[in-house]
Design a protein around this motif. Sequence first.
Motif, short mmCIF file in Angstrom:
data_model
loop_
_atom_site.label_atom_id
_atom_site.label_comp_id
_atom_site.label_asym_id
_atom_site.label_seq_id
_atom_site.Cartn_x
_atom_site.Cartn_y
_atom_site.Cartn_z
N MET A 1 0.80 -1.25 -0.07
CA MET A 1 0.32 0.02 0.06
C MET A 1 0.98 1.24 0.03
O MET A 1 0.61 2.16 -0.86
N HIS A 2 1.82 1.28 0.83
CA HIS A 2 2.96 2.33 0.77
C HIS A 2 3.56 2.59 -0.38
O HIS A 2 3.75 3.84 -0.85
N ALA A 3 3.95 1.42 -0.99
CA ALA A 3 4.54 1.73 -2.15
C ALA A 3 3.75 1.96 -3.38
O ALA A 3 4.08 2.93 -4.18
N GLN A 4 2.49 1.67 -3.49
CA GLN A 4 1.64 2.11 -4.28
C GLN A 4 1.20 3.56 -4.21
O GLN A 4 1.32 4.60 -5.14
N HIS A 5 1.02 3.94 -2.77
CA HIS A 5 0.76 5.46 -2.76
C HIS A 5 1.91 6.21 -3.06
O HIS A 5 1.49 7.56 -3.68
N GLN A 6 2.92 5.73 -2.81
CA GLN A 6 4.18 6.67 -3.29
C GLN A 6 4.44 6.71 -4.77
O GLN A 6 5.01 7.77 -5.08
N ARG A 7 3.80 5.92 -5.44
CA ARG A 7 3.85 6.25 -6.88
C ARG A 7 3.39 7.60 -7.18
O ARG A 7 3.65 8.09 -8.29
N ASN A 8 2.40 8.21 -6.46
CA ASN A 8 2.18 9.55 -6.71
C ASN A 8 3.23 10.28 -6.77
O ASN A 8 3.29 11.33 -7.57
N PHE A 9 4.06 10.09 -5.91
CA PHE A 9 5.46 11.15 -5.85
C PHE A 9 6.35 10.89 -6.59
O PHE A 9 7.46 11.41 -6.72
N LYS A 10 6.20 9.89 -7.40
CA LYS A 10 6.94 9.63 -8.56
C LYS A 10 6.29 10.15 -9.93
O LYS A 10 6.71 9.63 -11.15
N PHE A 11 5.23 10.65 -9.77
CA PHE A 11 4.51 11.12 -10.92
C PHE A 11 4.02 9.87 -11.89
O PHE A 11 3.94 9.92 -13.03
N PHE A 12 4.05 8.66 -11.26
CA PHE A 12 3.65 7.60 -12.10
C PHE A 12 4.74 7.32 -13.22
O PHE A 12 4.22 7.01 -14.05
N ASP A 13 5.81 7.72 -13.14
CA ASP A 13 6.80 7.69 -14.07
C ASP A 13 6.72 8.48 -15.43
O ASP A 13 7.26 8.26 -16.20
N ALA A 14 5.48 9.57 -15.07
CA ALA A 14 5.38 10.21 -16.31
C ALA A 14 6.63 11.14 -16.52
O ALA A 14 7.21 11.64 -15.50
N PRO A 15 6.85 11.62 -17.69
CA PRO A 15 7.89 12.39 -18.03
C PRO A 15 7.94 14.01 -17.57
O PRO A 15 8.57 14.91 -17.64
N VAL A 16 6.49 14.27 -17.39
CA VAL A 16 6.09 15.73 -17.09
C VAL A 16 5.24 15.66 -15.87
O VAL A 16 4.39 15.07 -15.58
N GLY A 17 5.64 16.62 -14.90
CA GLY A 17 5.03 16.83 -13.67
C GLY A 17 4.60 18.37 -13.48
O GLY A 17 5.42 19.26 -14.05
N LEU A 18 3.48 18.57 -13.33
CA LEU A 18 2.56 19.97 -13.27
C LEU A 18 2.41 20.33 -11.97
O LEU A 18 1.82 19.42 -10.91
N MET A 19 2.94 21.44 -11.42
CA MET A 19 2.43 21.93 -9.98
C MET A 19 1.45 23.32 -10.28
O MET A 19 1.80 24.15 -10.82
N PHE A 20 0.39 23.35 -9.55
CA PHE A 20 -0.47 24.52 -9.62
C PHE A 20 -0.55 25.12 -8.37
O PHE A 20 -0.70 24.50 -7.30
N THR A 21 -0.56 26.57 -8.65
CA THR A 21 -0.61 27.25 -7.03
C THR A 21 -1.49 28.54 -7.46
O THR A 21 -2.10 28.70 -8.57
#
Length: 234
Positions: A125-145
């Motif tokens: 469960m921890h490993a799967q949740h942490q996939r979020n913080f790896k952007f699920f291996d996507a080459p682009v991460g977006l942050m919105f503020t």
Amino acid sequence: MTSPSSAAVDAAITSRMSVRAFTDQMVDRTTIEHILQVASRAPSGTNCQPWRVYVLQGAKQAQLVEQVCAAHDAIRANPALAAEYVEEYDYYPQKWVSPYIDRRRENGWGLYGLLGIGKADKDKMHAQHQRNFKFFDAPVGLMFTVDRVLGRGSLVDYGAFLQNIMVAARGHGLHTCPQAAWNGFAKIILPHIGAGPDEMLVCGMSLGYADESAVVNGFHTPRVPAQDFTTWLE
């Protein structure tokens, strides 16, 4: 009759899903810029356009992944540390009630069931949740503020902007995953992306090409029929 243009719009909307496994195929900057420009046509109260977008790729993305994953692991080792990572706004309710808690459970166990993760599989469960913080291996991460001076209505406007990004991405054969999971780690994220002191993290998003061979991408969430949430007044 459905026109070709309306069918294309419907297809872009209905094919949108939260992809949780991406290939490493790069997305060119011109395409990303085009998607963001199209998305900026989203409506906003008095046209204030409250969105600010940070695009992470390459080393800058990898550095953020490393920092947030380390913090996520540290919280698991010492749960008391969770108090240091608090969301600035309540994305979820403090108290869950039906039918929302039922849908949440259906979603969670449907996903974990597909991946073969049982209730007792804390490591998985921890490993799967942490996939979020790896952007699920996507080459682009977006942050919105968003600027903290703005009201809650700007978060409504933001939703339209985010949906525009996700639908426009489908028009280019791309997929996305909107992620509120990042919100608790704003104290790490905001300095890393160079956000100013008046900015609040709204959410993150993964963007790229879906890994069609990944089992997790076979997970599709159901929707309530329109007649169940619609009241007609004549």
